[in-house]
Design a protein around this motif. Structure first.
Motif, PDB file in Angstrom:
ATOM      1  N   TRP A 136       0.864  -1.171   0.000  1.00  0.00           N
ATOM      2  CA  TRP A 136       0.000   0.000   0.000  1.00  0.00           C
ATOM      3  C   TRP A 136       0.904   1.225   0.000  1.00  0.00           C
ATOM      4  CZ3 TRP A 136      -4.893  -0.003   3.572  1.00  0.00           C
ATOM      5  CH2 TRP A 136      -5.805  -0.962   3.116  1.00  0.00           C
TER       6      TRP A 136
ATOM      7  N   TRP B  28      -7.249  -2.551  -4.588  1.00  0.00           N
ATOM      8  CA  TRP B  28      -6.272  -3.497  -4.063  1.00  0.00           C
ATOM      9  C   TRP B  28      -6.921  -4.852  -3.791  1.00  0.00           C
ATOM     10  CZ3 TRP B  28      -5.998  -5.768   0.867  1.00  0.00           C
ATOM     11  CH2 TRP B  28      -4.833  -6.507   1.092  1.00  0.00           C
TER      12      TRP B  28
ATOM     13  N   SER C  69      -4.775  -2.862  -8.108  1.00  0.00           N
ATOM     14  CA  SER C  69      -3.983  -1.752  -7.577  1.00  0.00           C
ATOM     15  C   SER C  69      -2.678  -1.594  -8.333  1.00  0.00           C
ATOM     16  CB  SER C  69      -3.684  -1.991  -6.105  1.00  0.00           C
ATOM     17  OG  SER C  69      -2.924  -0.950  -5.564  1.00  0.00           O
TER      18      SER C  69
ATOM     19  N   ALA D  57      -0.021  -7.199  -4.727  1.00  0.00           N
ATOM     20  CA  ALA D  57      -1.450  -7.191  -4.385  1.00  0.00           C
ATOM     21  C   ALA D  57      -1.770  -8.239  -3.345  1.00  0.00           C
ATOM     22  CB  ALA D  57      -2.285  -7.454  -5.634  1.00  0.00           C
TER      23      ALA D  57
END
Length: 71
Positions: free
Chosen positions: A37, A61, A66, A71
């Protein structure tokens, strides 16, 4: 009501996201540190506020769409 507000603004407090996903805040910290992230994309922290999860980015995600490193 809380979920209606989150949906309207597109963000949810990090603690609420963790409860929803069933993970700890430490797990999110690890995702950020590993580049899974991204700060400012998946998690934002307004000045003087709490960390918030961007629901659209988190959904991408979850769906494997994403742009993050993994992922």
């Amino acid at each position: 009501m809380k979920s209606d507000i989150a949906e309207a603004i597109g963000y949810i407090p990090l603690a609420d996201w963790c409860e929803f996903e069933g993970v700890t805040t430490n797990a999110i910290t690890v995702r950020l540190s590993k580049g899974i992230w991204q700060k400012g994309v998946h998690v934002v922290k307004p000045r003087g506020g709490r960390s918030m999860v961007n629901l659209k980015a988190a959904k991408r995600w979850l769906e494997g769409k994403s742009n993050s490193r993994a992922a």
